[in-house]
Design an enzyme around this catalytic site. Sequence first.
Site, PDB file in Angstrom:
ATOM      1  N   GLY B 123     -13.755  -9.293 -16.322  1.00 34.76           N
ATOM      2  CA  GLY B 123     -13.434  -8.409 -15.198  1.00 34.76           C
ATOM      3  C   GLY B 123     -12.888  -7.086 -15.725  1.00 34.76           C
ATOM      4  N   ASP B 147      -6.323  -6.204  -3.034  1.00 33.07           N
ATOM      5  CA  ASP B 147      -5.723  -7.375  -2.393  1.00 33.07           C
ATOM      6  C   ASP B 147      -4.458  -7.738  -3.176  1.00 33.07           C
ATOM      7  OD1 ASP B 147      -7.718  -7.561  -0.508  1.00 33.07           O
ATOM      8  OD2 ASP B 147      -8.902  -9.033  -1.613  1.00 33.07           O
ATOM      9  N   GLN B 149      -3.207 -10.343  -4.466  1.00 35.55           N
ATOM     10  CA  GLN B 149      -3.292 -11.228  -5.645  1.00 35.55           C
ATOM     11  C   GLN B 149      -3.953 -10.574  -6.860  1.00 35.55           C
ATOM     12  OE1 GLN B 149      -5.026 -11.541  -2.850  1.00 35.55           O
ATOM     13  NE2 GLN B 149      -7.153 -12.101  -3.296  1.00 35.55           N
ATOM     14  N   TYR B 154      -5.302  -4.882 -11.673  1.00 37.73           N
ATOM     15  CA  TYR B 154      -5.602  -3.452 -11.713  1.00 37.73           C
ATOM     16  C   TYR B 154      -4.502  -2.674 -12.447  1.00 37.73           C
ATOM     17  CZ  TYR B 154      -9.397  -4.380  -8.428  1.00 37.73           C
ATOM     18  OH  TYR B 154     -10.545  -4.851  -7.835  1.00 37.73           O
TER      19      TYR B 154
END
Lengths: 174, 174
Positions: B123, B147, B149, B154
């Site tokens: 990811g 979001d 979670q 990020y």
Amino acid sequence: MVFWKKLFSNSDTVATSETTEAGNGLLNSDSDNSDLPQIVFSTDRELDLYELEELCDRVGWARRPLKKVKKAINHSFLVVSMWEVKNKKRRLIGFARATSDHAFNATIWDVVVDPTFQGRGLGKAMMKYAITQLRSEDISNITLFADPQVIDFYQRLGFILDPEGIKGMFWYPD
Amino acid sequence: MVFWKKLFSNSDTVATSETTEAGNGLLNSDSDNSDLPQIVFSTDRELDLYELEELCDRVGWARRPLKKVKKAINHSFLVVSMWEVKNKKRRLIGFARATSDHAFNATIWDVVVDPTFQGRGLGKAMMKYAITQLRSEDISNITLFADPQVIDFYQRLGFILDPEGIKGMFWYPD
Ligand SMILES: CC(C)(COP(=O)(O)OP(=O)(O)OC[C@H]1O[C@@H](n2cnc3c(N)ncnc32)[C@H](O)[C@@H]1OP(=O)(O)O)[C@@H](O)C(=O)NCCC(=O)NCCS
Ligand SMILES: CC(C)(COP(=O)(O)OP(=O)(O)OC[C@H]1O[C@@H](n2cnc3c(N)ncnc32)[C@H](O)[C@@H]1OP(=O)(O)O)[C@@H](O)C(=O)NCCC(=O)NCCS
């Protein structure tokens, strides 16, 4: 024939500067009201970039290269401008634009109202106009990133802060 | 000649599934490594929408009309897909896209990695690939709505939460 139809290819009169709610009927009027100032909204993206720069200057925004501003406007999904029309002359008094995937999401950027015209409900009317335009294109998720001092302004329009804990995040180059 | 060049018109090999950091050299390799699974990134937007739907199903996202998904992909500024390539077959294992004004801002949407491939740094690698693509187009302000979670995910990539008090806001139809 109402004169501002000649000035804008893609416009609506939503409010006069006297009354921000009751101006709608004027669009259907055949009388020439050109002595009274009118407030007109448009989605026409043929804007005078210098006029837009002046508007942004007036709220203290940093200048941006006009070539990039032009590119951004061309690649925005929606461009909304607000004009005072008086004696057959028009003056840019508000602006907003939105990027979008044309399907699910739109993100509103660069919302600005000329300081002389602030506090009269015109920012609200311009945002409502923008939302109506986006809704008419079947966009259901309208998003934005609000500076701290205008969060209230957007909340009054029905924007929700961090819904379900969803948070705005930014990445900048070093 | 490396086989995945035939599979993708617009791709980079960034990592093997064995090591997420050291795979770059493989792009220049002339040996046929097609027995070892490779991870390939692409900006090609010709995706099999059913395959994408399956990927999104796997992380429990609500289904969306494929016609609208297609429209959204076509009107995204950047579409990134991540593939496992093994024995000359490819499998979609990650996806992300961004809307943009092509000048100042981009907003990343629909970031997803196949659960089987999560927790391996893929990811992160896919997001870095997306950021590199956006930076190469001179986009300086990369934004997203995270979001709760995945805020940590990020943040590790350098995204800042509510910078200078700027807040994410959403408007939904009633
Ligand atoms: C933010 C801005 C567009 C608002 O425009 P405006 O025409 O002054 O706003 P309106 O008069 O339509 O106000 C609508 C409502 O919001 C409220 N409001 C307006 N500005 C506000 C602010 N800064 N903080 C809190 N409330 C505000 C008004 O009191 C009014 O409330 P009401 O509906 O209860 O009467 C304008 O102030 C502006 O251009 N500011 C500078 C640029 C800027 O900061 N843009 C936003 C970047 S994210
Ligand atoms: C979020 C998602 C894309 C992450 O992909 P991934 O391949 O598992 O992430 P990575 O293995 O590259 O993780 C990179 C780093 O983030 C961390 N991380 C990953 N997922 C995380 C999470 N949910 N919460 C906190 N940290 C997370 C990892 O521990 C790793 O940390 P490190 O760099 O210190 O080692 C993936 O979990 C996913 O698809 N989730 C479901 C869909 C979703 O929620 N998307 C986001 C919508 S806003």
